[in-house]
Design a protein around this motif. Structure first.
Motif, short mmCIF file in Angstrom:
data_model
loop_
_atom_site.label_atom_id
_atom_site.label_comp_id
_atom_site.label_asym_id
_atom_site.label_seq_id
_atom_site.Cartn_x
_atom_site.Cartn_y
_atom_site.Cartn_z
N GLN A 17 0.82 -1.21 0.00
CA GLN A 17 0.00 0.00 0.00
C GLN A 17 0.86 1.25 0.00
OE1 GLN A 17 -2.67 -0.20 3.31
NE2 GLN A 17 -3.94 -1.79 2.38
N PHE A 18 2.07 1.14 0.56
CA PHE A 18 2.94 2.31 0.64
C PHE A 18 3.69 2.55 -0.66
CE2 PHE A 18 2.43 0.95 5.03
CZ PHE A 18 2.08 2.14 5.66
N PHE A 19 3.71 1.55 -1.55
CA PHE A 19 4.49 1.66 -2.77
C PHE A 19 3.65 1.80 -4.03
CE2 PHE A 19 8.59 1.04 -0.97
CZ PHE A 19 8.40 0.27 0.15
N VAL A 20 2.35 1.47 -3.96
CA VAL A 20 1.51 1.62 -5.14
C VAL A 20 1.03 3.05 -5.22
CG1 VAL A 20 -0.63 0.90 -6.26
CG2 VAL A 20 0.77 -0.77 -5.04
N PRO A 21 1.41 3.80 -6.22
CA PRO A 21 1.01 5.20 -6.29
C PRO A 21 -0.50 5.34 -6.49
CG PRO A 21 2.00 4.50 -8.37
CD PRO A 21 2.18 3.38 -7.40
N ALA A 22 -1.08 6.35 -5.86
CA ALA A 22 -2.51 6.62 -6.02
C ALA A 22 -2.76 7.21 -7.40
CB ALA A 22 -2.97 7.60 -4.95
N ILE A 23 -3.84 6.79 -8.00
CA ILE A 23 -4.19 7.32 -9.33
C ILE A 23 -5.10 8.52 -9.14
CG2 ILE A 23 -5.32 6.81 -11.52
CD1 ILE A 23 -4.64 3.88 -11.07
N ALA A 24 -4.59 9.71 -9.40
CA ALA A 24 -5.36 10.94 -9.18
C ALA A 24 -5.83 11.51 -10.52
CB ALA A 24 -4.49 11.97 -8.46
N ILE A 25 -7.05 11.97 -10.53
CA ILE A 25 -7.60 12.60 -11.72
C ILE A 25 -7.45 14.11 -11.57
CG2 ILE A 25 -9.68 12.96 -13.11
CD1 ILE A 25 -10.66 10.25 -12.15
N ALA A 26 -6.72 14.74 -12.46
CA ALA A 26 -6.46 16.18 -12.36
C ALA A 26 -7.74 16.98 -12.56
CB ALA A 26 -5.43 16.58 -13.41
N ASP A 27 -7.86 18.05 -11.81
CA ASP A 27 -8.99 18.96 -11.97
C ASP A 27 -8.94 19.56 -13.37
OD1 ASP A 27 -10.43 21.68 -11.68
OD2 ASP A 27 -10.88 20.69 -9.78
N ASP A 28 -10.11 19.75 -13.99
CA ASP A 28 -10.16 20.27 -15.36
C ASP A 28 -9.54 21.66 -15.48
OD1 ASP A 28 -11.30 18.01 -16.36
OD2 ASP A 28 -13.32 18.81 -16.53
N LEU A 29 -9.48 22.42 -14.39
CA LEU A 29 -8.90 23.76 -14.44
C LEU A 29 -7.46 23.71 -14.95
CD1 LEU A 29 -9.10 26.80 -13.86
CD2 LEU A 29 -8.36 26.31 -11.52
N THR A 30 -6.71 22.69 -14.54
CA THR A 30 -5.32 22.56 -14.98
C THR A 30 -5.25 22.41 -16.50
OG1 THR A 30 -4.71 21.49 -12.90
CG2 THR A 30 -3.23 21.16 -14.77
N ALA A 31 -6.08 21.52 -17.05
CA ALA A 31 -6.06 21.30 -18.51
C ALA A 31 -6.52 22.54 -19.26
CB ALA A 31 -6.96 20.12 -18.85
N ILE A 32 -7.51 23.24 -18.71
CA ILE A 32 -8.03 24.46 -19.36
C ILE A 32 -6.94 25.51 -19.44
CG2 ILE A 32 -9.60 26.41 -19.01
CD1 ILE A 32 -11.63 24.33 -17.88
N ARG A 33 -6.23 25.70 -18.35
CA ARG A 33 -5.17 26.73 -18.34
C ARG A 33 -3.99 26.32 -19.22
NH1 ARG A 33 -5.92 28.81 -12.12
NH2 ARG A 33 -7.27 30.58 -12.68
N GLN A 34 -3.70 25.03 -19.27
CA GLN A 34 -2.63 24.57 -20.15
C GLN A 34 -3.00 24.76 -21.62
OE1 GLN A 34 -1.96 20.51 -18.92
NE2 GLN A 34 -0.52 21.10 -17.29
N ALA A 35 -4.28 24.54 -21.95
CA ALA A 35 -4.74 24.71 -23.33
C ALA A 35 -4.94 26.17 -23.69
CB ALA A 35 -6.04 23.94 -23.53
#
Length: 259
Positions: A17-35
């Motif tokens: 549990q300490f070694f399996v990275p959590a799968i996080a879904i990025a907030d859409d704000l990040t993608a919007i600002r990148q685009a």
């Protein structure tokens, strides 16, 4: 032996549990600002909220709100037009980042999507001809003809008060049927009536009653976007604070439509 293996397996699982990275879904704000762009779904055929002017430019109260929000997010607004029935589904398909099209904030929608704070409020109003003194309240609709879009909430409200519905395609046709006497009344949106009155101040119709409870609309986005919602809410607050909202409301409605 079985007990030892069980303990060993449990220990390994706990360690992993300490070694399996959590799968996080990025907030859409990040993608919007990148685009550098926020894609906004809207009808483009629903004045005064979203429509094309004489030069075919997309405009309207909701469109201008969208442009102002995008400006304050530091990105451009890209409007993608579609029919009402497919707009919210477009969020699921990721065709849009947001929909700004008088989307009412309801508990059913909030269960599946995120909303901004309300940016506009409307009420159901009862409209009759100026010379009609028989209808003064919603209860007076009993036994009368009400011009309504048959599947609308306004049509259901008229039926609840005992009216016979005369089917129409929308607000303009409903008003015309009231004006020419083919219908006694129409229940419709207060915002649409403000727009109508602004363009046709001499039309011989009037509001005789309105519902006390207002319906609120917000900017709708996909579920799980707290950063995007917070940024949109801040933009809406800034729009109201700096006088932009008041200017837009006066332009399209001639009145404050925030409450």
């Amino acid at each position: 032996m079985i007990f030892s293996r069980t303990l060993f397996a449990a220990a390994v699982a706990a360690t992993l549990q300490f070694f399996v990275p959590a799968i996080a879904i990025a907030d859409d704000l990040t993608a919007i600002r990148q685009a550098g762009v926020i894609r906004i779904g809207t009808e483009g055929t629903y004045p005064p909220f979203t429509f094309h002017d004489a030069s075919n430019k997309l405009t309207g109260f909701d469109v201008e709100i969208g442009r102002e929000v995008a400006k304050r997010l530091g990105v451009n607004a890209e409007f993608l037009e579609g029919k009402w029935d497919g707009l919210i589904a477009g969020l699921d398909a990721r065709r849009y980042d947001a929909v700004i099209n008088q989307v009412g904030i309801t508990e059913a929608r909030k269960a599946k999507y995120d909303f901004s704070n309300p940016y506009i409020a409307s009420r159901a109003v009862l409209i009759v001809r100026n010379d009609n003194d028989a209808i003064r309240t919603f209860a007076d609709l009993k036994g009368k003809k009400s011009a309504q879009s048959l599947t609308s909430n306004f049509g259901k409200l008229a039926e609840q008060h005992g009216a016979t519905l005369v089917g129409t395609d929308g607000f303009d046709q409903s008003i015309q049927l009231v004006l020419n006497g083919r219908a006694d009344a129409t229940i419709n949106d207060s915002l649409s009536f403000l727009d109508f009155r602004k363009h046709k101040p001499d039309a011989k119709v009037r509001v005789v009653a309105q519902q006390s409870n207002a319906d609120h609309s917000g900017i709708i986005v996909r579920k799980g976007n707290p950063d995007l919602v917070a940024a949109i809410n801040k933009a809406l607050d800034d729009i109201k604070r700096d006088g932009t909202y008041e200017r837009l409301a006066a332009t399209y409605f001639g009145a404050d439509v925030s409450n």
